[in-house]
Motif scaffolding. Structure first.
Motif, mmCIF file in Angstrom:
data_model
loop_
_atom_site.group_PDB
_atom_site.id
_atom_site.type_symbol
_atom_site.label_atom_id
_atom_site.label_comp_id
_atom_site.label_asym_id
_atom_site.label_seq_id
_atom_site.Cartn_x
_atom_site.Cartn_y
_atom_site.Cartn_z
ATOM 1 N N LEU A 104 8.004 4.498 14.991
ATOM 2 C CA LEU A 104 8.075 3.019 14.814
ATOM 3 C C LEU A 104 8.337 2.887 13.701
ATOM 4 C CD1 LEU A 104 5.058 1.967 17.132
ATOM 5 C CD2 LEU A 104 7.490 2.526 17.818
ATOM 6 N N PHE A 105 7.974 3.770 12.732
ATOM 7 C CA PHE A 105 7.990 3.303 11.202
ATOM 8 C C PHE A 105 9.260 4.478 10.386
ATOM 9 C CE2 PHE A 105 4.144 1.572 12.420
ATOM 10 C CZ PHE A 105 3.779 0.490 11.797
ATOM 11 N N GLY A 106 10.368 4.333 11.099
ATOM 12 C CA GLY A 106 11.360 5.191 10.468
ATOM 13 C C GLY A 106 11.097 6.789 10.483
ATOM 14 N N ASN A 107 10.311 7.265 11.299
ATOM 15 C CA ASN A 107 9.894 8.553 11.576
ATOM 16 C C ASN A 107 9.100 9.029 10.180
ATOM 17 O OD1 ASN A 107 10.132 10.447 13.256
ATOM 18 N ND2 ASN A 107 12.003 11.653 12.346
ATOM 19 N N ALA A 108 8.584 8.174 9.418
ATOM 20 C CA ALA A 108 7.731 8.546 8.134
ATOM 21 C C ALA A 108 6.192 8.537 8.679
ATOM 22 C CB ALA A 108 7.778 7.217 7.187
ATOM 23 N N LYS A 109 5.749 9.820 8.346
ATOM 24 C CA LYS A 109 4.573 10.100 8.847
ATOM 25 C C LYS A 109 3.660 9.690 7.753
ATOM 26 C CE LYS A 109 5.436 13.814 12.166
ATOM 27 N NZ LYS A 109 4.930 15.136 12.606
ATOM 28 N N SER A 110 3.996 9.378 6.693
ATOM 29 C CA SER A 110 3.091 9.018 5.427
ATOM 30 C C SER A 110 3.687 8.077 4.633
ATOM 31 C CB SER A 110 2.470 10.101 4.859
ATOM 32 O OG SER A 110 1.688 9.969 3.535
ATOM 33 N N MET A 111 3.530 7.078 4.011
ATOM 34 C CA MET A 111 4.020 6.281 2.987
ATOM 35 C C MET A 111 3.015 5.669 2.039
ATOM 36 S SD MET A 111 5.329 2.969 5.080
ATOM 37 C CE MET A 111 6.236 4.018 6.423
ATOM 38 N N GLU A 112 3.442 5.341 0.675
ATOM 39 C CA GLU A 112 2.949 5.116 -0.459
ATOM 40 C C GLU A 112 3.160 3.584 -0.499
ATOM 41 O OE1 GLU A 112 0.488 6.166 -2.692
ATOM 42 O OE2 GLU A 112 0.156 8.253 -1.639
ATOM 43 N N ILE A 113 2.371 2.811 -0.306
ATOM 44 C CA ILE A 113 2.793 0.962 -0.286
ATOM 45 C C ILE A 113 2.370 0.301 -1.613
ATOM 46 C CG2 ILE A 113 2.692 -0.980 1.215
ATOM 47 C CD1 ILE A 113 2.620 0.739 3.410
ATOM 48 N N ASP A 114 3.389 -0.175 -2.201
ATOM 49 C CA ASP A 114 2.599 -1.220 -3.056
ATOM 50 C C ASP A 114 2.706 -2.548 -2.370
ATOM 51 O OD1 ASP A 114 2.550 0.467 -5.405
ATOM 52 O OD2 ASP A 114 4.811 0.692 -5.515
ATOM 53 N N LEU A 115 1.593 -3.348 -2.172
ATOM 54 C CA LEU A 115 1.367 -4.619 -1.820
ATOM 55 C C LEU A 115 1.886 -5.674 -2.792
ATOM 56 C CD1 LEU A 115 -1.639 -3.852 0.314
ATOM 57 C CD2 LEU A 115 0.648 -4.178 1.089
ATOM 58 N N PRO A 116 2.370 -6.694 -2.310
ATOM 59 C CA PRO A 116 2.677 -7.810 -3.355
ATOM 60 C C PRO A 116 1.568 -8.150 -4.349
ATOM 61 C CG PRO A 116 3.320 -8.397 -1.023
ATOM 62 C CD PRO A 116 2.554 -6.906 -0.835
ATOM 63 N N CYS A 117 2.010 -8.190 -5.291
ATOM 64 C CA CYS A 117 1.098 -8.713 -6.476
ATOM 65 C C CYS A 117 0.281 -9.891 -6.284
ATOM 66 C CB CYS A 117 1.718 -8.822 -7.837
ATOM 67 S SG CYS A 117 2.467 -7.308 -8.481
ATOM 68 N N ALA A 118 0.844 -10.785 -5.431
ATOM 69 C CA ALA A 118 0.257 -12.209 -5.295
ATOM 70 C C ALA A 118 -0.960 -12.095 -4.354
ATOM 71 C CB ALA A 118 1.011 -13.122 -4.703
ATOM 72 N N THR A 119 -1.123 -10.781 -3.530
ATOM 73 C CA THR A 119 -2.138 -10.568 -2.806
ATOM 74 C C THR A 119 -3.194 -9.837 -3.548
ATOM 75 O OG1 THR A 119 -0.174 -10.090 -1.209
ATOM 76 C CG2 THR A 119 -2.558 -9.500 -0.486
ATOM 77 N N GLU A 120 -4.245 -10.591 -3.955
ATOM 78 C CA GLU A 120 -5.251 -10.067 -4.541
ATOM 79 C C GLU A 120 -6.152 -9.549 -3.592
ATOM 80 O OE1 GLU A 120 -6.952 -12.552 -7.792
ATOM 81 O OE2 GLU A 120 -4.835 -12.906 -8.601
ATOM 82 N N GLU A 121 -6.640 -10.325 -2.701
ATOM 83 C CA GLU A 121 -7.491 -9.879 -1.542
ATOM 84 C C GLU A 121 -6.499 -9.988 0.001
ATOM 85 O OE1 GLU A 121 -11.137 -11.813 -0.607
ATOM 86 O OE2 GLU A 121 -12.211 -10.755 -2.185
ATOM 87 N N MET A 122 -6.574 -8.942 0.508
ATOM 88 C CA MET A 122 -5.850 -8.881 1.768
ATOM 89 C C MET A 122 -6.733 -8.186 2.792
ATOM 90 S SD MET A 122 -2.382 -7.040 2.879
ATOM 91 C CE MET A 122 -1.262 -7.940 2.124
ATOM 92 N N SER A 123 -7.158 -8.795 3.978
ATOM 93 C CA SER A 123 -7.720 -8.423 5.006
ATOM 94 C C SER A 123 -7.077 -7.456 5.773
ATOM 95 C CB SER A 123 -8.208 -9.517 5.907
ATOM 96 O OG SER A 123 -7.309 -10.033 6.676
ATOM 97 N N MET A 124 -7.643 -6.940 6.567
ATOM 98 C CA MET A 124 -6.833 -5.702 7.549
ATOM 99 C C MET A 124 -5.930 -6.493 8.242
ATOM 100 S SD MET A 124 -7.094 -2.392 7.041
ATOM 101 C CE MET A 124 -6.494 -1.813 8.478
ATOM 102 N N LYS A 125 -6.344 -7.572 8.750
ATOM 103 C CA LYS A 125 -5.814 -8.645 9.656
ATOM 104 C C LYS A 125 -4.336 -8.747 9.084
ATOM 105 C CE LYS A 125 -5.730 -13.253 11.870
ATOM 106 N NZ LYS A 125 -6.691 -14.421 11.919
ATOM 107 N N ASP A 126 -4.463 -9.473 7.931
ATOM 108 C CA ASP A 126 -3.267 -9.774 6.931
ATOM 109 C C ASP A 126 -2.328 -8.234 6.790
ATOM 110 O OD1 ASP A 126 -4.058 -12.168 7.003
ATOM 111 O OD2 ASP A 126 -4.974 -11.885 5.080
ATOM 112 N N PHE A 127 -3.059 -7.360 6.417
ATOM 113 C CA PHE A 127 -2.154 -6.029 6.277
ATOM 114 C C PHE A 127 -1.570 -5.491 7.378
ATOM 115 C CE2 PHE A 127 -1.978 -1.288 6.191
ATOM 116 C CZ PHE A 127 -1.425 -1.195 5.150
ATOM 117 N N ILE A 128 -2.087 -5.845 8.494
ATOM 118 C CA ILE A 128 -1.338 -5.460 10.046
ATOM 119 C C ILE A 128 -0.244 -6.279 10.045
ATOM 120 C CG2 ILE A 128 -1.742 -5.388 12.423
ATOM 121 C CD1 ILE A 128 -4.705 -4.326 11.992
ATOM 122 N N ALA A 129 -0.434 -7.609 9.801
ATOM 123 C CA ALA A 129 0.832 -8.485 9.820
ATOM 124 C C ALA A 129 1.820 -8.048 8.850
ATOM 125 C CB ALA A 129 0.111 -9.789 9.479
ATOM 126 N N TRP A 130 1.325 -7.833 7.547
ATOM 127 C CA TRP A 130 2.352 -7.413 6.684
ATOM 128 C C TRP A 130 3.176 -6.030 7.148
ATOM 129 C CZ3 TRP A 130 3.671 -3.387 3.475
ATOM 130 C CH2 TRP A 130 4.390 -3.643 2.248
#
Length: 105
Positions: free
Chosen positions: A14-40
């Motif tokens: 579902l994620f372009g056949n990537a089994k692993s990825m390093e993700i840089d989340l947006p800088c404006a996101t100082e605190e991100m809940s898992m709920k927000d992370f899943i939506a992102w």
């Protein structure tokens, strides 16, 4: 904020056949809940069939989530605050078996 995400049990499809990825989340996101992370993840990384990854505000039933090798149920589920360097693993426990084109003997 940088996190590592791994997919298992077929979720990588579902994620372009990537089994692993390093993700840089947006800088404006100082605190991100898992709920927000899943939506992102759904809005920014998921490439197909969102109904196989999300259900409402969470992952669909049958997907095990580990945060730093610990079941997310022990970390507060959707309320857990994602932190720099976290390792998040999504494992589908619902996947098919072997398909054969000839009868078994």
């Amino acid at each position: 904020m940088r996190v590592k995400v791994d997919f298992s049990g077929g979720l990588h499809l579902l994620f372009g056949n990537a089994k692993s990825m390093e993700i840089d989340l947006p800088c404006a996101t100082e605190e991100m809940s898992m709920k927000d992370f899943i939506a992102w993840m759904k809005d920014n990384k998921l490439q197909e069939r969102p109904e196989l990854f999300v259900s409402g505000d969470s992952v669909r039933p049958g997907i095990l989530v580990l945060v730093n090798d610990v079941d997310w149920e022990l970390n507060g589920l959707l309320d857990y605050k994602v932190q720099e360097g976290d390792s998040i693993v999504f494992i589908s426990t619902l996947h098919g078996g072997i398909v054969t084109t000839r009868p078994c003997s």
